[in-house]
Design an enzyme around this catalytic site. Sequence first.
Site, PDB file in Angstrom:
ATOM      1  N   LYS A 150       0.829  -1.205   0.000  1.00  0.00           N
ATOM      2  CA  LYS A 150       0.000   0.000   0.000  1.00  0.00           C
ATOM      3  C   LYS A 150       0.863   1.255   0.000  1.00  0.00           C
ATOM      4  O   LYS A 150       0.630   2.185  -0.781  1.00  0.00           O
ATOM      5  CB  LYS A 150      -0.935   0.017   1.210  1.00  0.00           C
ATOM      6  CG  LYS A 150      -1.914   1.191   1.199  1.00  0.00           C
ATOM      7  CD  LYS A 150      -2.780   1.226   2.447  1.00  0.00           C
ATOM      8  CE  LYS A 150      -2.011   1.803   3.616  1.00  0.00           C
ATOM      9  NZ  LYS A 150      -2.874   2.060   4.794  1.00  0.00           N
ATOM     10  N   ASP A 210      -6.795   1.141   1.066  1.00  0.00           N
ATOM     11  CA  ASP A 210      -6.857   1.268   2.519  1.00  0.00           C
ATOM     12  C   ASP A 210      -8.257   0.869   2.990  1.00  0.00           C
ATOM     13  O   ASP A 210      -9.067   0.366   2.213  1.00  0.00           O
ATOM     14  CB  ASP A 210      -6.490   2.692   2.963  1.00  0.00           C
ATOM     15  CG  ASP A 210      -7.550   3.720   2.581  1.00  0.00           C
ATOM     16  OD1 ASP A 210      -8.497   3.376   1.811  1.00  0.00           O
ATOM     17  OD2 ASP A 210      -7.451   4.866   3.042  1.00  0.00           O
TER      18      ASP A 210
END
Length: 214
Positions: free
Chosen positions: A124, A142
């Site tokens: 991420k 997320d």
Amino acid sequence: MAKQLDYHTIHEIFTRFHAAEPEPKGELDHVNAYTLVVAVALSAQATDAGVNKATRKLFQVVTTPQQMLELGEERLIEHIKTIGLYRNKARNVMKLSRILVEQYGGEVPNSRAALQSLPGVGRKTANVVLNMWWHYPAQAVDTHIFRFGNRSGVAPGKDVDAVERAIEDNIPVDFQQHAHHWMILHGRYHCKARKPMCPTCLIRDLCQYEDKTV
């Protein structure tokens, strides 16, 4: 989990997002690729606002990996101790800074694999840096994107990897660059976890969420 929306519906959703905010921006403050890596690494299990508050003075004195090494771990901790898991994060920031100095000439590499090899940098984080700094259409999933993707049907998936693939596979290419920012902002400020703001949602008529608030 909602069913995957069709091409035309997704195109309309992102057309509306674009009309409302043509150039969405990430909310983490940074001055270069290195400070962006640090900010994103610090943001795990913390809010962007909290990270920005902690790094405001830090980034006035530290903008390179070498400067971070010269600052030292204990002085770094003084700057970031209001952030959750700050000791572990400080350790990782020092480690990644040393690797950048020793293996990359003080520069931040721009491949996902190289970024993910840095301590405290996961997929991420790597995707955020690739997208925000190098404008590569990487999709950083997320909790906000995961929730919105599954509620709406824009990008349903059982885990973050599946949602990332759904975004890449189903969102039209002309929206890919800003897709994750539109989705994060929508999830953060409208499609909230506990009280989604469905009555004022600009895609209410297209969203498949069965428990829309009224």
